[in-house]
Design an enzyme around this catalytic site. Structure first.
Site: not given
Ligand code: SAH
Length: 402
Positions: A108, A363
């Site tokens: 996505e 996110c």
């Molecule tokens: N692997 C990388 C990029 C992918 S996640 C990383 O960890 O940074 C990108 C962002 O999405 C992360 O900073 C995380 O905070 C956010 N994220 C992941 N799951 C989430 C959720 N359920 N709710 C809100 N933010 C989330």
């Protein structure tokens, strides 16, 4: 259907004997023109503009190239872009694409317009091996890295779509590598794709407008600092090792002190650039006053080490729920109190507004279609030195958008 052959073709992202030009950055394309086609290197520039500025994939339509060159390109090259399997606009202007990467995998990509800027959230892997407990991508496991073509192809698809939308706000101005996957575990392809994002012959985005987000792959942060000037975001989510190791298992391998030291080295190289620390707020887990105080201390230490105000920026992300999760979003009052505590400690802190949640595009909500994940996931974790996952699921979950 012959899976083996199809997969081979798809995985390499090209037909046998033909180079997918989307896999190449400017230097790679110039080399291909010189070495394979026996052409002048600058001819590659015309082709880059056709592909990335005008979204043309058929060499026959590249009318300012000579017939002979077009013939050579047709024989040796192709421009293969991701297939749109499904797309969905949100009521708030956010737009999500499910892009087919091969016969069995889809990822996505999300476009988020906001007051004069348009941000594209790009995926770097099919699934993810890191198993962060609060992220829906983790529940799918890991299948494979995306090729350069598959990464820059996401930008290509969005830019083409936005080119057809006559609305200023719809312009693509920023890219964040915050979709599915851990970009620093697919280093070469991500760096190459980011180089096209920044290239004037590609998408012409300034360094500051391309952000790589990592869960904290310490050695790769240093490597990134050596080869790239993009903005760095770090998914912190907890201010102490005990809690962070629970939420982000990678912390067991690269604990907070090492992570902060790597961030410091990165920031030193990019004099004057701040680093964003992402912190997803989960009710009763990491949103208490004690956590805010610990986080403020960590961030102030960072500013002090760099002798720079706001060297660390905090981005608070209210948790976005997904089916099967055991976490909940913090209350509005707790989010505000957490932010205030940081601001009072002179830490620059923003709350990220949730966008596109009506289409599961927020996110941590991204899901594609990830096949054949179990074995690869186990191998991948072994390489990382992490234990087998605690949230193994038995079935391949199809994308919720499908
Ligand atoms: N692997 C990388 C990029 C992918 S996640 C990383 O960890 O940074 C990108 C962002 O999405 C992360 O900073 C995380 O905070 C956010 N994220 C992941 N799951 C989430 C959720 N359920 N709710 C809100 N933010 C989330």
């Amino acid at each position: 259907m012959n899976d083996t052959i199809d997969n081979k073709q798809d995985h390499a992202g090209q037909k046998p004997g033909r180079q997918n030009l989307l896999d190449l950055d400017r230097e790679g394309l110039e080399n291909f023109f010189a070495d394979t086609l026996g052409e002048k290197r600058y001819r590659a520039h015309q082709v880059m503009k056709w592909i990335h500025h005008r979204h043309v994939t058929d060499f026959a339509e590249m009318t300012d190239l000579g017939k002979v060159l077009r013939g050579k390109l047709e024989a040796h090259a192709e421009v293969r872009v991701p297939q749109i399997q499904f797309e969905k606009p949100s009521t708030d202007g956010t737009h999500k694409w499910l892009l087919g990467m091969d016969n069995s995998n889809a990822i996505e990509t999300v476009f988020i317009p906001d007051k004069g800027r348009g941000t594209l959230c790009v995926s770097s892997q099919v699934g993810c091996a890191l198993n962060c407990q609060f992220c829906s991508t983790a529940t799918q496991g890991f299948n494979r890295n995306l090729s350069t073509a598959e990464i820059i192809g996401q930008v290509w698809v969005a830019a083409k779509h936005l080119g057809n939308v006559p609305h200023k706000q719809r312009k693509l101005t920023n890219v964040v590598m915050m979709g599915m996957g851990e970009p620093l575990m697919n280093f070469d392809n991500v760096v190459r794709a980011m180089s096209v994002m920044r290239d004037d012959l590609g998408y012409g985005l300034a360094n500051k407008r391309v952000t790589l987000s990592t869960a904290g792959m310490v050695p790769m942060i240093d490597k990134l600092g050596e080869v790239s000037d993009v903005s760095l975001a770090v998914s912190l989510h907890a201010p102490n090792d005990e809690l962070r190791s629970e939420l982000v298992p990678l912390n067991k391998k690269y604990p907070i002190e090492e992570l902060m030291a790597a961030c410091e080295r990165y920031a030193r190289r990019k004099k004057g650039e701040s680093i964003t620390f992402e912190y997803t707020l989960m009710k009763g887990v990491n949103d208490q006053p004690m956590h805010a105080r610990q986080l403020a201390r960590l961030m102030r230490q960072f500013d002090n080490a760099l002798q720079m105000k706001d060297a660390a920026k905090v981005n608070l992300i209210p948790f976005n729920p997904f089916p099967g999760t055991r976490y909940e979003r913090s209350s509005e009052a707790d989010i505000r109190a957490f932010q205030k505590s940081l601001l009072d400690a002179h830490v620059l802190t923003m709350v990220r507004r949730t966008r596109g949640d009506d289409i599961d595009a927020a996110c941590g909500q991204l899901k594609g279609q990830v096949a054949d994940r179990t074995r690869r996931q186990a191998e991948h974790r072994k390489r990382l030195g992490l234990q087998a996952g605690v949230s193994e699921v038995d079935n391949v979950a199809p994308g919720r958008v499908a």
